[in-house]
Design an enzyme around this catalytic site. Structure first.
Site: not given
Ligand code: GAL
Length: 342
Positions: A79, A178, A246, A305
């Protein structure tokens, strides 16, 4: 080594190709030309083979949820607060897609693109390269860049993903993968152990934006310096809003940074050349997801990630994700599969 190219589906009336690389140990990976999606990571098992990454059977299901399942993320992972970061002394704003913030490259990031591709076969590895030119008009990030993502499968059972960016104007580049791993036959990763070479993690605000503070992992559920059962660590977070991980870990070094182990049967080792790792234990998955493994549920997989710490330029000492005009940079992530079964 073998390379097989088939039709996977159509999106916006354009064909989505599936490129499957298979090595001499019957391990294979499949990549989709839409979104750079890692659609399969198949390894031998008692039932012939098992897929250790979460996936869907058709392309539209990938885009019906907010989880970026298997997708290539760019130009920047994580973010960016208010979509704004300084770039060589000037504040640059990129499009937002979550509250006022920019997540995973914004509303027109790498994962929403069709990519050109080429393949290559060597004696001990084979690879597929996805490539495209990206202009500011496409994704709202500053500057024209060429992006290349090469997925290479080796006979050592390594999946190497290298991301190369070549900039024609100054821009940001902090790509990642991802994929959600689940090495077990079970529909959760609670029985997996995770080890992460990290002594500090980032404090996040209620919008999951880094505050800039680093917190020590010692005596907390965030201490994965020794292999830790995810069930135990996740249990300790049940009175938080997220009810799972997370989080962004600051890595102690580059090289081997993490290992995910499935009840001693097999494991994935992760190697990276950057300073951060996001661990997301799919806490908010629900049964609206029609994954091939089954209906979605919390803790169904874990996304690991590797990236430079996100919201980078808004914090001192997070690193530098600038890609300057005329510069070319490559970042590499390796996921190495190991089987402990004879
Ligand atoms: C991660 C992120 C989460 C969520 C996810 C996708 O990388 O940290 O908050 O957005 O991706 O759903």
């Amino acid at each position: 080594m073998n390379i097989e190219i088939t039709d996977f589906d159509y999106r916006k009336e354009r064909p989505v190709k599936k490129i499957k690389l298979t090595n001499d140990n019957s391990v294979s990976i499949s990549i989709l030309t839409m979104g750079g999606i890692l659609n399969e990571f198949l390894v031998p098992s008692d039932k012939e083979s098992k897929n250790i990454v979460l996936n869907f059977s058709n392309i539209s299901d990938y885009y019906k949820n907010p989880f970026y399942i298997g997708m290539a993320i760019g130009r920047t992972g994580g973010r960016i607060k208010n979509g704004s970061m300084p770039l060589d002394g000037e504040v640059v704003t990129v499009p937002s897609n979550e509250n006022n913030n920019t997540l995973h490259g914004g509303p027109n990031g790498f994962c929403y693109d069709f990519w050109e591709y080429s393949t290559k076969q060597n004696q001990d590895s084979s690879s597929v390269t996805l490539y495209k030119n990206i202009y500011s008009a496409n994704d709202g990030y500053p500057g024209h860049m060429e992006a290349k993502i090469t997925y290479t499968l080796t006979n050592e059972n390594e999946l190497n993903i290298s991301y190369t960016g070549k900039a024609y104007q100054n821009t940001f580049f902090n790509p990642t993968c991802h994929a959600y791993f689940n090495l077990s036959e079970s529909n959760t990763i609670l029985n997996h152990e995770l080890m992460v070479e990290s002594s500090q993690y980032l404090e996040l605000d209620e919008e999951k934006i880094p505050t800039g503070n680093l917190l020590d992992v010692g005596q907390t559920p965030f201490d994965f310096r020794k292999p830790t059962l995810l069930k135990e660590a996740i249990n300790e977070l049940q009175d938080t809003t997220e009810k799972g991980f997370d989080d962004v870990f600051k890595l102690d070094h580059t090289g081997k940074i993490a290992t995910l182990t499935n009840s001693d049967d097999d494991s994935i080792e992760i190697f990276s050349d950057r300073n951060g790792l996001v661990v997301f234990t799919s806490n908010s998955f629900d049964d609206s997801l029609n994954l091939i493994k089954g209906k979605g549920q919390p803790y169904m997989g874990v996304a690991l990630e590797p990236q430079t710490l996100p919201d980078t330029h808004n914090h001192e000492n997070f690193g530098d994700v600038t890609l300057r005009a005329g510069e070319e940079k490559t970042y590499t992530i390796t996921y190495k599969y190991n089987s402990n079964k004879k």
